[in-house]
Scaffold this motif. Structure first.
Motif, PDB file in Angstrom:
ATOM      1  N   UNK A  10       0.825  -1.207   0.000  1.00 13.79           N
ATOM      2  CA  UNK A  10       0.000   0.000   0.000  1.00 13.79           C
ATOM      3  C   UNK A  10       0.856   1.252   0.000  1.00 13.79           C
ATOM      4  N   UNK A  11       0.424   2.261  -0.742  1.00 14.22           N
ATOM      5  CA  UNK A  11       1.155   3.525  -0.817  1.00 14.22           C
ATOM      6  C   UNK A  11       1.065   4.262   0.517  1.00 14.22           C
ATOM      7  N   UNK A  12       2.184   4.853   0.968  1.00 13.11           N
ATOM      8  CA  UNK A  12       2.174   5.574   2.229  1.00 13.11           C
ATOM      9  C   UNK A  12       1.582   6.965   2.061  1.00 13.11           C
ATOM     10  N   UNK A  13       1.056   7.496   3.134  1.00 17.13           N
ATOM     11  CA  UNK A  13       0.618   8.896   3.135  1.00 17.13           C
ATOM     12  C   UNK A  13       1.798   9.758   3.560  1.00 17.13           C
ATOM     13  N   UNK A  14       2.162  10.782   2.780  1.00 18.72           N
ATOM     14  CA  UNK A  14       3.330  11.607   3.095  1.00 18.72           C
ATOM     15  C   UNK A  14       3.038  12.557   4.243  1.00 18.72           C
ATOM     16  N   UNK A  15       2.991  12.058   5.466  1.00 22.81           N
ATOM     17  CA  UNK A  15       2.659  12.863   6.632  1.00 22.81           C
ATOM     18  C   UNK A  15       3.864  12.989   7.533  1.00 22.81           C
ATOM     19  N   UNK A  16       3.703  13.754   8.600  1.00 21.60           N
ATOM     20  CA  UNK A  16       4.784  13.949   9.567  1.00 21.60           C
ATOM     21  C   UNK A  16       5.104  12.666  10.324  1.00 21.60           C
ATOM     22  N   UNK A  72      14.050  11.264 -10.797  1.00 18.80           N
ATOM     23  CA  UNK A  72      13.066  10.218 -11.100  1.00 18.80           C
ATOM     24  C   UNK A  72      12.357  10.489 -12.423  1.00 18.80           C
ATOM     25  N   UNK A  73      11.883   9.429 -13.038  1.00 22.89           N
ATOM     26  CA  UNK A  73      11.021   9.569 -14.215  1.00 22.89           C
ATOM     27  C   UNK A  73       9.618   9.966 -13.795  1.00 22.89           C
ATOM     28  N   UNK A  74       9.182   9.434 -12.659  1.00 22.72           N
ATOM     29  CA  UNK A  74       7.846   9.739 -12.146  1.00 22.72           C
ATOM     30  C   UNK A  74       7.829   9.479 -10.644  1.00 22.72           C
ATOM     31  N   UNK A  75       6.802   9.988  -9.978  1.00 23.15           N
ATOM     32  CA  UNK A  75       6.623   9.710  -8.561  1.00 23.15           C
ATOM     33  C   UNK A  75       6.952  10.888  -7.666  1.00 23.15           C
ATOM     34  N   UNK A  76       6.667  10.710  -6.379  1.00 23.64           N
ATOM     35  CA  UNK A  76       6.879  11.743  -5.375  1.00 23.64           C
ATOM     36  C   UNK A  76       7.827  11.224  -4.298  1.00 23.64           C
ATOM     37  N   UNK A  77       8.592  12.155  -3.705  1.00 22.03           N
ATOM     38  CA  UNK A  77       9.548  11.815  -2.651  1.00 22.03           C
ATOM     39  C   UNK A  77       9.371  12.782  -1.491  1.00 22.03           C
ATOM     40  N   UNK A  78       9.412  12.243  -0.261  1.00 22.00           N
ATOM     41  CA  UNK A  78       9.289  13.069   0.931  1.00 22.00           C
ATOM     42  C   UNK A  78      10.369  12.652   1.928  1.00 22.00           C
ATOM     43  N   UNK A  79      11.161  13.623   2.366  1.00 21.83           N
ATOM     44  CA  UNK A  79      12.164  13.388   3.397  1.00 21.83           C
ATOM     45  C   UNK A  79      11.829  14.267   4.594  1.00 21.83           C
ATOM     46  N   UNK A  80      11.705  13.649   5.758  1.00 20.81           N
ATOM     47  CA  UNK A  80      11.418  14.365   6.997  1.00 20.81           C
ATOM     48  C   UNK A  80      10.202  15.283   6.837  1.00 20.81           C
ATOM     49  N   UNK A  81       9.200  14.777   6.126  1.00 27.64           N
ATOM     50  CA  UNK A  81       7.947  15.484   5.966  1.00 27.64           C
ATOM     51  C   UNK A  81       7.927  16.546   4.889  1.00 27.64           C
ATOM     52  N   UNK A  82       9.023  16.729   4.169  1.00 22.70           N
ATOM     53  CA  UNK A  82       9.082  17.752   3.128  1.00 22.70           C
ATOM     54  C   UNK A  82       9.186  17.105   1.751  1.00 22.70           C
ATOM     55  N   UNK A  83       8.456  17.680   0.796  1.00 22.37           N
ATOM     56  CA  UNK A  83       8.504  17.184  -0.571  1.00 22.37           C
ATOM     57  C   UNK A  83       9.857  17.541  -1.188  1.00 22.37           C
ATOM     58  N   UNK A  84      10.394  16.605  -1.936  1.00 22.67           N
ATOM     59  CA  UNK A  84      11.659  16.814  -2.639  1.00 22.67           C
ATOM     60  C   UNK A  84      11.366  16.960  -4.127  1.00 22.67           C
ATOM     61  N   UNK A  85      12.131  17.785  -4.847  1.00 22.18           N
ATOM     62  CA  UNK A  85      13.335  18.495  -4.393  1.00 22.18           C
ATOM     63  C   UNK A  85      13.077  19.861  -3.793  1.00 22.18           C
ATOM     64  N   UNK A  86      11.810  20.288  -3.680  1.00 20.44           N
ATOM     65  CA  UNK A  86      11.525  21.642  -3.203  1.00 20.44           C
ATOM     66  C   UNK A  86      12.102  21.905  -1.816  1.00 20.44           C
TER      67      UNK A  86
END
Length: 325
Positions: A10-16, A72-86
């Motif tokens: 299951x896909x994770x929810x990008x939360x804190x 990445x070609x597609x998809x979202x990344x979150x490190x320590x609750x923040x979206x990457x690369x922003x």
């Protein structure tokens, strides 16, 4: 036979609640090869997450995308609750990493190399640099070789220096790709102790490794990659529980024991001179004992065991794995 472990993660929810998360993370190279295919990682804060998979399964490519070293070609990344690369400028100083073989200036010493690395980080305090270098080298066992040129370091010493670089300042998240590569058994034990120490202090550790013994001893959570996909992800105890237990009955009448197991719906998978084993399924072990005694089968012993990590890995991927360490 045990129930298959392969399933949809299951896909994770990008939360804190998560120190690291991805949604549909994908990397397709120009050759058409899909190295990472829709990976949904979920790493809780404070976890020691064992990231497993055969060579070529996509682990290092995933790690490189997480850290911004590969697009990445597609998809979202979150490190320590923040979206990457922003959020990279705010988040990456809180992340320590060791990816593949550590690279340093060959003609500089460990101290000089760490000084250069720290100078590139504008968020550190230069007034604390000497002490931070001293502590980092002590933690990885390189204090005595601090003045030695990197070109004279062994493979294991180079790996230790890479860890020291990752620990040069307090980190909330550590992403380590094969951190015990090249270390002797004593060094491997020291790194394991260090990982547990870091987790106890509140840091989250993602550990990519080929050594199942490392995972068994230090990891709280496990993710398994196979051919670019994440085929399993759970806490280590829950992952074990998903593989059906096996009951082994020792008896002077193994054929009679096999007949009782068959009546209980537990098909015998092995029968030898004094024992029979079968997949336990949902039947309680005590019900097996009651049925055996009720049928007059002499019971010398009953053992229930779950699949170990190596067996689960083979079941998930169909491939062998390095269990040394």
């Amino acid at each position: 036979m045990s129930a298959p472990l392969l399933d949809t993660v299951a896909a994770p929810a990008p939360t804190a609640d998560l120190a690291l998360a991805t949604r549909g993370l994908t990397k397709r190279f120009r050759s058409g090869q899909v190295a990472v295919d829709g990976v949904d990682l979920a790493v809780p804060h404070g976890a020691v997450y064992g990231f497993l998979g055969p060579n070529g399964s996509g682990k290092t490519t995933t790690i490189r995308m997480l850290l911004g070293l590969l697009q990445p070609t597609a998809g979202e990344r979150y490190l320590l609750g923040r979206a990457m690369p922003d959020g990279a400028a705010d988040v990456l100083p809180r992340v320590g990493a060791l990816v593949e073989g550590p690279a340093f200036h060959p003609y500089l010493s460990a101290v000089e190399n760490l000084r250069r690395l720290d100078a590139a980080d504008r968020t550190t305090d230069p007034r604390t640099l000497d002490r931070r270098i001293e502590v980092a080298l002590e933690r990885v066992g390189l204090a005595a070789a601090a003045g030695k040129r990197f070109r004279h370091y062994s493979l294991g010493m180079r790996q230790r220096l890479g860890l020291a670089a990752a620990l040069l300042r307090p980190r909330d998240l550590l992403v380590l790709d094969e951190p015990t590569n090249g270390l002797d058994p004593q060094g491997t034990r020291e790194v394991r102790s260090l990982l547990l120490e870091l987790a106890a202090s509140g840091a989250t550790v993602v550990l990519s490794t080929h050594l199942l013994s490392e995972v068994e001893q230090v990891c709280s959570h496990v993710g398994v990659m196979h051919r670019g996909r994440l085929v399993a992800q759970d806490t280590l105890p829950d992952l074990r529980a998903r593989s059906a237990a096996v009951v082994a009955v020792r008896s002077t009448d193994p054929a009679g024991a096999a007949r009782v197991l068959d009546r209980l719906g537990l098909a015998a998978v092995a029968l030898d001179a004094d024992a029979v084993t079968a997949t336990l399924g949902t039947t309680a072990p005590e019900d097996v004992v009651v049925a055996l005694v009720g049928a007059g089968v002499p019971v010398r012993g009953v053992e229930v065991r779950t699949a170990d990590l190596e067996e689960m890995f083979v079941e998930l991927t169909g491939e062998g794995f390095d269990v040394s360490g």
